[in-house]
Motif scaffolding. Structure first.
Motif: not given
Length: 360
Positions: A2-13
């Motif tokens: 989801t957009h939410g999961a992408m917005a949460e996980f990708l910046p940390a990576a």
């Protein structure tokens, strides 16, 4: 995902990966090294929602990387031309673009710098434009305000492109009558395909067939035709991997992924930049084909029959299980081409890439 999961996980990576430089290995000048594909591969895994333990993938991948050096001297707005192509200024370029992206909307920064960097599209074996393309997809993939780390990823991509900027001589706009499917096999191959890509490009610019190969492609009649023309180019390059990939399994992936990166950046660019983008993308594809593709293709139909009736889900899952960053990026591109065309050879090409490229 989801957009939410992408917005949460990708910046940390991205945060984790930004401690490292865009290349590793190479000589004492940093030349002829390998490219850090971590940010690009992670963007694919997250956007596609692939069944991969991304944290474990990163744990393994970052062990190969080199830390990003410190800055030396700021790049001044009026002095940027002299810093183009200066590999040692890469940390300075990253600092410059991070500052720019905090001061102005990222689309404005990109629109200003795209035409400046476009002539150097082969920078870092086309990884500059590819990394920018993946960053743009991440920025466009969330409805929320851009995360700082995602803007930083765009800064790192632009910095790599600028620091490794390398213009190709002899580039001309297409003016022929060949479709991408016919123009690709007509690209004149270098007789001497030896050495690093920098050495091959030096020879390519002096080769008699280089400019003629570029002219042979049918031009787009208007900017409005460019997106579809780029898609046709991506489709043709991805399918051509079946017959050409054995020549250089890793490098020839970029004949498809580089123009795909350009295609995905187009919607955020002014339309007057679209025609030059097609010219540059075709030059990048032609350069990769001329310098790495074999003169005699393998039998594509025979190779495709090794994988009867693959599904798009199977192609993506096998890429995830394989784990190599080039296989992941190529599968992402080829499956997108399959979604446009329904051509099963594009799915077979992803499985062929996985067979040719060793597992990490």
């Amino acid at each position: 995902m989801t957009h939410g999961a992408m917005a949460e996980f990708l910046p940390a990576a991205y945060e984790r990966l930004h401690a490292y430089g865009p290349e590793f290995g190479g000589d004492e000048e940093g030349n002829h090294g390998l490219t850090n594909h971590g940010p690009m591969a992670v963007e694919v895994m997250v956007r596609r929602g692939l069944d991969v333990d991304v944290e474990a993938w990163l744990d393994r991948y970052v062990r190969r990387l080199a830390e990003l050096p410190g800055t030396s001297a700021p790049i001044r707005p009026g002095e940027w031309r002299s810093a183009l192509g200066q590999a040692r200024r890469l940390p300075d370029w990253a600092a410059y673009f991070r500052h720019e992206l905090t001061e102005r909307p990222w689309r404005d920064v990109l629109a200003e710098w795209w035409p400046r960097l476009l002539p150097g599209i082969v920078a870092g074996s086309t990884h500059g434009v590819i990394r920018v393309g993946h960053a743009v997809r991440a920025l466009c993939g969330t409805s929320a305000a851009p995360a700082r780390q995602t803007l930083d990823e765009l800064a790192h991509g632009l910095a790599f492109w600028a620091a490794r900027h390398r213009e190709l001589a002899g580039v001309v706009a297409p003016e022929g009558a060949l479709t991408p499917r016919r123009a690709l096999p007509a690209v004149t191959r270098l007789t001497d395909q030896s050495g690093f890509i920098a050495h091959r490009l030096d020879r390519l610019e002096r080769s008699p067939g280089w400019t003629a190969s570029l002219r042979a492609l049918e031009p787009a009649a208007s900017a409005e035709e460019v997106p579809a023309r780029l898609e046709s180019l991506v489709d043709a390059a991805a399918e051509a991997y079946l017959g050409l990939g054995h020549g250089s399994p890793v490098l020839l992936v970029h004949a498809a992924t580089a123009p795909n990166a350009v295609r995905h950046v187009l919607p955020v660019l002014p339309s007057e930049q679209w025609l030059p983008s097609l010219t540059a993308a075709w030059a990048a594809v032609s350069a990769v084909i001329a310098t790495y593709a074999p003169a005699r293709p393998a039998p594509s139909a025979e190779i495709a029959r090794r994988w009867p009736e693959p599904t798009r889900e199977d192609a993506l899952q096998r890429a995830a299980e394989h784990g190599d960053e080039h296989v992941l990026k190529f599968a992402d591109t080829a499956v997108e081409a399959y979604d446009r065309t329904g051509d099963p050879d594009l799915l077979a090409a992803t499985l062929h890439a996985g067979a040719l490229i060793g597992r990490p």
